[in-house]
Design a protein around this motif. Sequence first.
Motif, short mmCIF file in Angstrom:
data_model
loop_
_atom_site.label_atom_id
_atom_site.label_comp_id
_atom_site.label_asym_id
_atom_site.label_seq_id
_atom_site.Cartn_x
_atom_site.Cartn_y
_atom_site.Cartn_z
N ARG A 1 0.81 -1.25 0.12
CA ARG A 1 -0.26 0.07 -0.16
C ARG A 1 1.25 1.20 -0.40
O ARG A 1 1.74 1.59 0.80
N ALA A 2 0.75 2.42 -0.60
CA ALA A 2 1.09 3.37 -0.48
C ALA A 2 0.60 4.71 -1.59
O ALA A 2 -0.18 4.65 -1.16
N ASP A 3 1.53 5.20 -1.68
CA ASP A 3 0.56 6.98 -0.90
C ASP A 3 -0.02 7.32 -2.42
O ASP A 3 1.12 6.81 -3.21
N THR A 4 -1.04 7.47 -3.50
CA THR A 4 -0.85 7.81 -4.11
C THR A 4 -0.06 9.48 -4.80
O THR A 4 -0.03 9.59 -6.28
N GLY A 5 0.26 10.45 -4.09
CA GLY A 5 0.95 11.23 -4.40
C GLY A 5 0.48 12.48 -5.52
O GLY A 5 -1.01 12.52 -5.85
N PRO A 6 0.96 13.31 -6.46
CA PRO A 6 -0.16 13.57 -7.70
C PRO A 6 -0.83 13.10 -8.84
O PRO A 6 -1.61 13.89 -9.41
N ILE A 7 -0.26 11.74 -8.70
CA ILE A 7 -2.23 10.65 -9.77
C ILE A 7 -2.54 10.64 -9.56
O ILE A 7 -3.96 10.97 -10.01
N GLY A 8 -2.85 10.47 -7.41
CA GLY A 8 -4.79 10.92 -7.28
C GLY A 8 -4.90 9.71 -7.07
O GLY A 8 -4.65 8.72 -6.85
N GLY A 9 -6.21 9.75 -5.94
CA GLY A 9 -6.93 8.44 -5.80
C GLY A 9 -6.94 8.08 -4.63
O GLY A 9 -5.94 9.26 -3.86
N ASN A 10 -7.25 6.98 -4.12
CA ASN A 10 -7.07 6.57 -2.88
C ASN A 10 -6.68 5.11 -2.34
O ASN A 10 -6.76 4.68 -1.60
N LEU A 11 -6.39 4.70 -3.47
CA LEU A 11 -6.25 2.91 -3.89
C LEU A 11 -5.18 3.31 -4.81
O LEU A 11 -4.59 3.74 -6.01
N SER A 12 -3.84 3.04 -3.86
CA SER A 12 -2.45 1.96 -5.05
C SER A 12 -1.50 1.12 -4.16
O SER A 12 -1.78 1.29 -3.21
N HIS A 13 -0.61 0.49 -5.65
CA HIS A 13 -0.02 -0.47 -4.70
C HIS A 13 1.05 0.07 -5.20
O HIS A 13 1.53 0.11 -6.31
N GLY B 1 7.22 -0.27 -9.94
CA GLY B 1 5.97 -0.21 -10.26
C GLY B 1 4.76 0.28 -9.72
O GLY B 1 5.69 0.52 -8.23
N HIS B 2 3.75 0.29 -9.43
CA HIS B 2 2.57 1.42 -9.16
C HIS B 2 1.08 1.27 -10.19
O HIS B 2 1.33 2.44 -10.84
N ILE B 3 0.62 0.98 -9.20
CA ILE B 3 -0.88 0.91 -10.53
C ILE B 3 -1.81 1.67 -8.89
O ILE B 3 -1.65 1.70 -7.64
#
Length: 442
Positions: free
Chosen positions: A196-208, A285-287
């Motif tokens: 689980r990771a911070d979404t930073g400038p891409i946005g949203g609240n779900l990312s890995h 990678g980051h999704i």
Amino acid sequence: MRLSRFFLPILKENPKEAEIVSHRLMLRAGMIKQQSAGIYTWLPLGKRVLDKVNAIIREEQNRSGAIELLMPTLQSAELWQESGRYDAYGKEMLRIKDRQDRPMLYGPTNEEMITDVFRSFVKSYKDLPLNLYHIQLKFRDEIRPRFGTMRSREFLMKDAYSFDLDREGAEHAYNRMFAAYLRTFSRMGLRAIPMRADTGPIGGNLSHEFIILADTGESEVFCHKDFLDFDIPAEDTDFDDVAGLRAIFDKWTSRYAATSEMHDAAAFEAVPEEERVSARGIEVGHIFYFGTKYSEAMGAKVQGPDGKEHIVHMGSYGIGPTRLVPAIIEASHDENGIVWPKAVAPFEAIVVNMKAGDAACDAACETIYAALAKAGVDTLYDDTDERAGAKFATADLIGAPVQVIAGPRAVGNGEVEIKDRKTGARETLTIEAAINRLTAAD
Ligand code: P5A
């Protein structure tokens, strides 16, 4: 490829500017050359590895149902004004003016542009789901580019963008990429752990983020040790099987794993001490799932089965090929150089002629080189007149998985030596047996 005709600018000295082993080895092995801060030329040996990395990424993206296109690197500021990110993105964005004084930028990512492509053509839910990707250069004016191509300013990214009618569809799209990423990194000999990771400038609240554990990694990460043994999705994974893919996602998110920004010390301490892994890692990678952030702002909608207009749900999915190459080296090297996993090796084998000009050695090497070429084994033939010691050092440094060593004594007996780069194990075989060994299917 004959080394005498190849371009392999090996450095004899240890480059002083390189702080980590992958950067040092990439410079020494003649894989890259810095052109200015954080901007690199990929020399032929490096380009071969990069191409193999990209080929694996492409195969797994295609297998998962994503479709390749190619967008431009230069973008118009207008698109970014629509999403509101033109001002929000800050100094990492390289802003340029064209001769008409129009504001342009060198893309740091392509959410806006792909949303524009989508809204131009897609009008109905019948065209969904859709996932479009490309492998393209990006530019981010990083404040501290470092470690060679690990954190550069210009870098290659595989970026995919998914479009779905609703959140449920978007979750399946996310799970497809999740499974495809596990396969992709595993094929390169890496174990990447989704965190689980911070979404930073891409946005949203779900990312890995997909993280490779490495002492030289820039991120501090925390996870359960079970991740080191979880099974990788098989080649015949059905990417249309919603429940099957959800099961893969559930399994791979069933244990604690987080980067420092998302770290929950209390939850981590609930894991028994001997099962905790607290380490450094490299993000390869980051999704992201960000719902309607861009589609809403830019008017990307389709007509649904109910006849009404629906704002589409989106996600974006990145891999850094130019970061993966040094990440693979961090994971696989020894004191003599790089130890490439076969799948990404610039050459699968190197034939070392210990005495070029000696008729018997030349003949043996030519026979082997021709047989390997015929069988499609990507081979480098060191036919130069360097001394044997320097040739062995080069062979070890550039890290082809198998070395075929032809010296006058062995060749006099109709034999050559085979050396496994990883284990160092050596074996003497007849020329014919050596060819059979190297051309045998795995
Ligand atoms: C996902 C795809 C994005 O940009 N938009 C499109 C989303 N994500 S990301 O996490 O910011 O970047 C995706 C991957 O790109 C690599 N990467 C880099 N590689 C080398 N040098 C850099 N400066 C750099 N920045 C990002 C990473 O592998 C990252 O996971």
